[in-house]
Motif scaffolding. Structure first.
Motif, PDB file in Angstrom:
ATOM      1  N   ILE C 239       0.845  -1.209   0.000  1.00  0.00           N
ATOM      2  CA  ILE C 239       0.000   0.000   0.000  1.00  0.00           C
ATOM      3  C   ILE C 239       0.874   1.250   0.000  1.00  0.00           C
ATOM      4  O   ILE C 239       0.663   2.188  -0.776  1.00  0.00           O
ATOM      5  CB  ILE C 239      -0.941  -0.005   1.233  1.00  0.00           C
ATOM      6  N   GLN C 240       1.894   1.254   0.859  1.00  0.00           N
ATOM      7  CA  GLN C 240       2.749   2.441   0.983  1.00  0.00           C
ATOM      8  C   GLN C 240       3.567   2.671  -0.285  1.00  0.00           C
ATOM      9  O   GLN C 240       3.764   3.807  -0.708  1.00  0.00           O
ATOM     10  CB  GLN C 240       3.670   2.316   2.209  1.00  0.00           C
ATOM     11  N   LEU C 241       4.031   1.570  -0.890  1.00  0.00           N
ATOM     12  CA  LEU C 241       4.790   1.704  -2.130  1.00  0.00           C
ATOM     13  C   LEU C 241       3.945   2.339  -3.226  1.00  0.00           C
ATOM     14  O   LEU C 241       4.390   3.221  -3.953  1.00  0.00           O
ATOM     15  CB  LEU C 241       5.274   0.336  -2.598  1.00  0.00           C
ATOM     16  N   LYS C 242       2.712   1.868  -3.321  1.00  0.00           N
ATOM     17  CA  LYS C 242       1.827   2.394  -4.368  1.00  0.00           C
ATOM     18  C   LYS C 242       1.575   3.882  -4.159  1.00  0.00           C
ATOM     19  O   LYS C 242       1.334   4.617  -5.111  1.00  0.00           O
ATOM     20  CB  LYS C 242       0.504   1.620  -4.389  1.00  0.00           C
ATOM     21  N   ALA C 243       1.632   4.316  -2.891  1.00  0.00           N
ATOM     22  CA  ALA C 243       1.379   5.724  -2.585  1.00  0.00           C
ATOM     23  C   ALA C 243       2.650   6.575  -2.762  1.00  0.00           C
ATOM     24  O   ALA C 243       2.593   7.806  -2.749  1.00  0.00           O
ATOM     25  CB  ALA C 243       0.857   5.850  -1.154  1.00  0.00           C
ATOM     26  N   TYR C 244       3.798   5.932  -2.913  1.00  0.00           N
ATOM     27  CA  TYR C 244       5.077   6.642  -3.018  1.00  0.00           C
ATOM     28  C   TYR C 244       5.132   7.412  -4.346  1.00  0.00           C
ATOM     29  O   TYR C 244       4.813   6.878  -5.413  1.00  0.00           O
ATOM     30  CB  TYR C 244       6.213   5.612  -2.938  1.00  0.00           C
ATOM     31  N   ALA C 245       5.523   8.681  -4.276  1.00  0.00           N
ATOM     32  CA  ALA C 245       5.438   9.575  -5.429  1.00  0.00           C
ATOM     33  C   ALA C 245       6.230   9.070  -6.629  1.00  0.00           C
ATOM     34  O   ALA C 245       5.831   9.260  -7.777  1.00  0.00           O
ATOM     35  CB  ALA C 245       5.930  10.971  -5.027  1.00  0.00           C
ATOM     36  N   PHE C 246       7.395   8.427  -6.387  1.00  0.00           N
ATOM     37  CA  PHE C 246       8.249   8.036  -7.510  1.00  0.00           C
ATOM     38  C   PHE C 246       8.011   6.592  -7.970  1.00  0.00           C
ATOM     39  O   PHE C 246       8.738   6.084  -8.816  1.00  0.00           O
ATOM     40  CB  PHE C 246       9.722   8.208  -7.135  1.00  0.00           C
ATOM     41  N   CYS C 247       7.023   5.942  -7.355  1.00  0.00           N
ATOM     42  CA  CYS C 247       6.770   4.550  -7.726  1.00  0.00           C
ATOM     43  C   CYS C 247       5.967   4.486  -9.022  1.00  0.00           C
ATOM     44  O   CYS C 247       4.953   5.159  -9.179  1.00  0.00           O
ATOM     45  CB  CYS C 247       5.994   3.831  -6.616  1.00  0.00           C
TER      46      CYS C 247
END
Lengths: 368, 246, 308
Positions: C239-247
Motif C-alpha cells: 500500500i505504501q509503495l503504491k502511494a510513493y510519489a516516484f513509484c
C-alpha cells in the motif's frame, strides 16, 4: 471402411456400458406396453353403482337384477331418499345412481310409459358416458323382451359387429401408437443426445479434425441405433403376440420393412436436433417437446384425427407418426398389403429423404 | 493477529469405500489469517474443503469450524462461511446487483442493507460501468473479483476460495489478492487453494497435501528454509514428487 | 519451411473480436508457446489452425497447406488436443487409444515407438475407464491419442490448465522429447512460468499479440530497472509503495514485491519515506524480471496505446 467399423464398435461400447441407456432402450418398451395394455382400458368391469327405488315392485326389481347380473356393475348401496344421492357421489366410490320413479309398474302398464333416471358422476366424463350407455343398453334389452310378447307393426333392429377388434380391446388401439412412440424416442432422442454429448465432451473437435468424413461420423453414430431400434420393434411385436394375443394379420416382413423406414426417419430427426444445440439438456427437451407430444397427440394415437379442428387436422397430415400408425394398423389389424398402403409408405419415404438431406447438410465439418 | 482458532481439525479421516481420501489430518487455522491449502490433483483437497464447508460428514475425527461441529451443526457452519470457486460463482444471466440481491437474500439480509452495501462495493471496485450489464458480458477478471466480493458480502467469519484465480491475467490476479488482503485486514479468515505457487507465498501459513495426508505445514518462509530451496514452487515439487515415488 | 505462417488473421464472433490482425510464424521443429489469460483468444486461434473455424480475413498456412481449402490433407498431418481433454470417459485407456488409432487409419503397434515414453506410464492401467484416471494420467492418455497417427505438427490447447505443478513439469519434459523426435509442438498456457520452457513464445492478450520472441529476448527488452522489496508486513508495504510519489509500478511476486520507479531509484529517499510510514525492516535488491513482469508491462503499455 475399417475406420468406420472402429467407430461403430466404440458407439456400442458407450451404449452397453451405460446402465441408463440400456434401461431406456429395453426397459421402457416393456413398461410402456404393459402400462398401456393393462392399466389404460376403456372397458367397464364391476363399476360401483347405487339404486334408489321409489317404487320397489316386481318390474323394478327385475331390471335391477338384470343390471346387477350383467357383470359390468356392482350394486354398492341401496338408497331410500333422493337426498342421499349427492352425498354418496361425494364419497367417490359410486359412479352411477339409478332412480326408479314411484309407482313404476303401475304407470308402465297403465300409460305405457315409465321413467328411469340415470345420474352419473361425470367428473370423469368418458367413464360416465360409457357407464350410462351400458346401463341404457341393458334397460333397452329388457324393454325389447317385454315387447316381444306383442307383435309390433314396424320394428327396426340394429345389430352391430366390431370388425378387426371384435372384443374392442384397448391393446389393439395402443400397440401401433406405442410402436411409433418408442421408435421415435429411442431413435431420435438417443442419437441426438449421443451426438451432443460428444460436442459437450470436446471429443467432437477431435473427430472433426480426423480424416473421418462427416458422413462417416453421422453414419457411425446412427448405425447402432438403427440396429437397436429394429430389435425394439421386433420385441414389441413379440410382446403383443404373446402377452396380448394380438395377431399380425398381414405380412410381418412388410411390417418390419416399414418399421425400418420409420426408424431412419426418426434418426434423421435426431441428427437435425443435435445440429441445432450444443447442450444435452436442450437436446433432450427438444426431442421430448418436438417429437413426443406430436406423436402422442397429433397422430391419432390417443385422439382421433377426424374430430380435431381443421388446422390441427392439416398439422396431423405433416406428422410422420400419423402415417406410420396408419400403416401399422393396416398391416397388423386389417391384414392389408402394400397395394393398399403404397400412398402412406410413399409419404413416409418422401419425408425421410427430405429430412436426411437436410440433416446431412446441417451437420457441419467445422465448429461454426 | 489474534491467536483464536477458527478452524480446528484433529485426526480427520474421510473414506469412500476402501479409498482413504483424507488420512488423519490435523491442523488449525487462526482467526484473520490467510491460510494456503496446497496439494496435487487428487491429493484430497476438495474432499477436505467439502467437509469444512459442512457439505459432507467426516468418517472420523474432530472438526470444528467457526466454533461449530462439522457433524451436527452444518447449517450453522454454512451461515458463517462464504465460498467461491473458479467453476461456480455467479449467475451469468443476471446483473451484478441482481446476483448480490440473490445471495444477500439467501443470508437473510434486508433489502436496505443490500442496497447500501452494494453501492459502496461498486464504488470501491470501480465497477460502475459494469453495474447494469449481464455477468456473461463482463470480462473474466472482473467477474472473479466480483464473485469474491459476493462471497464475503454477508461478512462471514471464514471465506473458502477454491482456485479463485485460474486463467486470470497477471494484473487482475494481483488485484484479486489485494481484495484478499483487505478481507483479511477486516478480520475475515481466508482459506485458499491455488495452483500458482507464487500465490502460496502470499499466505500467512500454508499446508501441502500429498496422497491424503498433510506433508508439511508452516509459514512459506520457514518451509523454503527448511527444504533449502528458493521458492514454494520447489518445496511443493520436492514434497509431492517424493511422496509419489513411495 | 515454416510450420505455421499467419498474416493479419482476424476472427470475429458477432460483435466481439476474438483475434485482431494476428501475425506470427512458427518454425519447423520448434516448441512454440502462446501465453495469455483466459479469453485472450488462444482457443480460437488453435481452432483456426486446426481448420475447425475459418478466419474472417488474413492468410494462414499450416504445414504449407491452407486450412480453408486443403483441410482434408492438413487434418491427416495434424495432431490436436483441445482444451478439455478429449477422452471417452466410459472407454478404457486402451480402447480410447485404439479408437483414435483406428479413425486415423493406423494401429497402436505401428506407432508405438513414438508414444512409448508417454504411454508406458499409463499402460499398467490400460483396462481402467479413462474417467477414473487422475488428472495427470488423463493428460498423458490424451497426448498419446493426439500422437498416435504420427503427426508432423502437434497443437495442444491449454494442456496444463488445472494440473498440479508436478504433473506440469513432467508434461513439459515429454513435449521436449517429442520435439527431439522432429515434431513441431505448439502449446497454449495461462501459466507465465511455463514460457521459459519454450523456444519462442507469443504473449497474447485481448486478441492481440503483445510480443513474439524467445523468452530471453523478451526479458532483455524489459524497459525499466526492477527491484524486489520485502518486509514482514507485505500488505502494508504494498500500500505504501503504491502511494510513493516516484513509484511507477508495484506488484506482489511471491515473497517479494516487484517495483519499478520513475527515473533512478534514490534508495535513501525510499527508505526514509517508508520509515515515516512505520516500515523499518525493508530489504531492497535489484532483480532480473521474469516473463510475468514483461507481460504486465506490455499489457499496460498496450492498453494505454488503445485508449490514446
Amino acid at each position: 471402411m475399417k475406420k468406420f467399423w472402429g467407430f461403430v464398435v466404440k458407439e456400442f461400447y458407450h451404449i452397453f456400458r451405460d446402465k441408463r441407456t440400456m434401461l431406456v432402450l429395453f426397459g421402457m418398451p416393456l413398461i410402456m406396453m404393459l402400462l398401456f395394455g393393462f392399466v389404460i382400458t376403456n372397458e367397464i368391469k364391476d363399476a360401483k353403482i347405487a339404486v334408489l327405488d321409489l317404487s320397489y315392485d316386481p318390474t323394478t326389481r327385475n331390471i335391477t337384477n338384470k343390471i346387477a347380473s350383467s357383470g359390468y356393475f356392482q350394486i354398492q348401496e341401496v338408497l331410500t331418499s333422493d337426498k342421499d344421492i349427492e352425498s354418496i357421489f361425494k364419497k367417490g366410490f359410486v359412479k352411477e345412481v339409478i332412480v326408479f320413479e314411484g309407482k313404476f309398474e303401475e304407470k308402465l302398464y297403465k300409460t305405457g310409459k315409465a321413467n328411469i333416471q340415470l345420474i352419473t358422476d361425470a367428473s370423469d366424463a368418458n367413464q360416465a358416458k360409457l357407464i350410462a350407455e351400458y346401463t341404457s343398453g341393458i334397460i333397452r334389452a329388457y324393454n325389447n323382451e317385454l315387447n316381444s310378447a306383442y307383435t309390433m307393426p314396424y320394428k327396426i333392429e340394429t345389430e352391430s359387429r366390431m370388425f378387426y377388434n371384435p372384443e374392442t380391446k384397448g391393446v389393439y388401439m395402443f400397440v401401433p401408437g406405442i410402436m411409433a412412440m418408442i421408435l421415435m424416442l429411442v431413435s431420435a432422442l438417443m442419437t441426438s443426445i449421443s451426438i451432443v454429448r460428444e460436442k459437450e465432451m470436446g471429443t467432437m473437435e477431435v473427430l472433426l479434425v480426423s480424416p473421418l468424413r462427416p458422413i462417416q461420423i453421422i453414419l457411425g453414430k446412427v448405425m447402432p441405433y438403427v440396429f437397436l431400434s429394429f430389435i425394439n420393434a421386433v420385441f414389441i411385436i413379440i410382446l403383443s403376440l404373446t402377452v396380448f394375443n394380438l395377431p399380425v394379420q398381414g405380412s410381418i416382413l412388410l411390417l418390419l420393412a416399414e418399421c425400418l423406414l420409420f426408424i431412419v426417419l426418426a434418426l434423421s430427426l435426431g441428427i437435425l436436433i443435435s445440429a441445432s444445440t450444443d447442450n444435452q439438456q436442450v437436446a433432450m427437451l427438444l426431442s421430448m417437446v418436438a417429437l413426443m407430444l406430436p406423436t402422442m397427440l397429433l397422430s391419432g394415437f390417443i385422439y382421433p384425427v377426424e374430430n380435431m379442428p381443421v388446422i390441427l387436422q392439416v398439422l396431423c397430415q405433416m406428422m410422420p407418426p400419423k402415417w406410420f400408425i396408419e400403416i401399422v394398423k393396416g398391416i397388423m389389424l386389417k391384414g392389408v398389403g402394400l397395394d393398399m398402403l403404397w400412398f402412406e409408405t410413399l409419404i413416409l419415404l418422401g419425408m425421410t429423404i427430405l429430412l436426411l438431406s437436410i440433416s446431412a447438410r446441417k451437420f457441419k465439418k467445422r465448429l461454426e | 493477529m489474534s491467536q483464536e482458532r477458527i478452524i480446528e481439525v484433529e485426526n480427520l479421516v474421510k473414506k469412500f469405500g476402501n479409498f482413504v481420501a483424507n488420512d488423519h489430518l490435523t491442523f488449525h487455522v487462526n482467526k484473520g489469517e490467510i491460510f494456503g491449502f496446497l496439494g496435487a490433483n487428487g491429493a484430497g483437497k476438495t474432499t477436505a474443503i467439502r467437509i469444512l464447508c459442512g457439505l459432507s460428514a467426516p468418517t472420523s475425527g474432530k472438526v470444528s469450524v467457526a466454533g461449530f461441529d462439522a457433524y451436527k451443526q452444518t447449517e450453522k457452519i454454512k451461515r458463517n462461511i462464504g465460498y467461491m470457486s473458479q467453476k461456480f460463482s455467479l449467475y451469468e444471466d443476471l446483473t451484478p446487483f441482481e446476483n448480490i440481491q440473490f445471495y444477500g437474500g439467501i443470508y437473510g439480509m434486508s433489502a436496505k442493507v443490500i442496497k447500501e452495501r452494494s453501492e459502496k462495493l461498486f464504488k470501491r471496485l470501480e465497477f460502475e460501468e459494469f453495474k447494469n450489464k449481464l455477468i456473461k458480458e463482463i470480462p473474466l477478471g472482473w467477474r472473479q473479483k466480483l464473485a469474491f466480493s459476493v462471497a464475503v458480502f454477508h461478512q462471514p467469519k471464514i471465506v473458502f476460495l477454491d482456485e479463485p484465480t485460474g486463467g486470470v491475467d497477471p494484473i487482475t490476479r494481483r488485484q484479486f489478492w489485494d481484495l484478499i488482503y483487505q478481507a483479511a485486514n477486516d478480520g475475515i479468515t481466508v482459506f485458499v487453494t491455488t495452483h500458482y505457487m507464487d500465490e502460496a507465498e502470499y499466505c500467512n501459513r500454508a499446508s501441502i497435501m500429498v496422497d491424503g495426508r498433510i506433508a508439511d505445514l508452516d509459514t512459506p518462509l520457514n518451509l523454503i528454509k527448511k527444504y533449502n530451496t528458493t521458492s514454494m514452487d520447489e518445496v511443493f515439487y520436492l514434497l509431492a514428487r517424493n511422496m509419489n515415488k513411495q | 519451411m515454416d510450420a505455421i505462417v499467419a498474416e493479419k488473421i482476424t476472427k470475429q464472433f458477432k460483435e466481439t473480436v476474438a483475434l485482431k490482425e494476428v501475425s506470427f510464424q512458427v518454425r519447423a521443429h520448434e516448441l512454440f508457446g502462446f501465453i495469455g489469460p483466459d479469453g485472450a483468444g488462444k482457443t480460437t486461434l488453435f481452432r483456426l489452425i486446426a481448420s475447425l473455424m475459418l478466419p474472417n480475413s488474413g492468410s494462414l498456412k499450416v504445414l504449407g497447406l491452407d486450412p480453408v481449402t486443403e483441410f482434408k490433407a492438413l487434418r491427416k498431418k495434424l495432431g490436436y488436443m483441445p482444451g478439455r481433454f478429449s477422452l471417452y470417459q466410459d472407454l478404457t485407456v486402451e480402447e480410447n487409444l485404439d479408437f483414435y488409432a483406428t479413425i486415423f487409419g493406423t494401429t497402436i503397434e505401428e506407432n508405438y515407438d513414438l508414444i512409448k515414453d508417454i504411454y508406458s506410464h499409463i499402460e499398467p492401467f490400460k483396462t481402467r475407464p479413462a474417467g477414473k484416471l487422475s488428472g495427470g494420467m488423463k493428460q498423458k492418455l490424451a497426448l498419446s491419442c493426439a500422437l498416435i497417427h504420427k503427426p508432423e505438427l502437434l497443437i495442444l490447447d491449454e494442456p496444463t490448465t488445472g494440473v498440479d505443478a508436478v504433473s506440469r513439469k513432467e508434461f513439459w519434459q515429454m513435449l521436449k522429447n517429442l520435439q527431439k523426435q522432429g515434431i513441431t509442438v505448439v502449446v497454449s498456457t495461462p501459466y507465465m512460468d511455463e514460457a521459459a520452457l519454450c523456444d519462442r513464445v507469443a504473449l497474447i492478450q485481448k486478441g492481440s499479440l503483445l510480443s513474439v520472441d524467445t523468452p530471453e529476448n523478451i526479458i532483455n527488452s524489459f524497459k525499466t530497472e526492477l527491484y524486489g522489496l520485502r518486509s514482514v508486513d507485505m500488505y502494508n508495504l504494498l500500500i505504501q509503495l503504491k502511494a510513493y510519489a516516484f513509484c511507477e509500478n508495484a506488484h506482489l511476486f511471491g515473497q517479494y514485491i516487484h517495483a519499478s520507479f520513475k527515473g533512478e531509484l534514490n534508495r535513501n529517499d525510499l527508505l526514509n519515506y517508508l520509515k515515516t510510514k512505520g516500515i523499518e525492516d525493508v530489504e531492497i535488491t535489484g532483480i532480473k524480471p521474469g516473463i510475468e513482469d514483461c507481460f504486465m508491462q506490455l499489457m499496460v503499455s498496450n492498453e494505454t496505446l488503445e485508449t490514446v
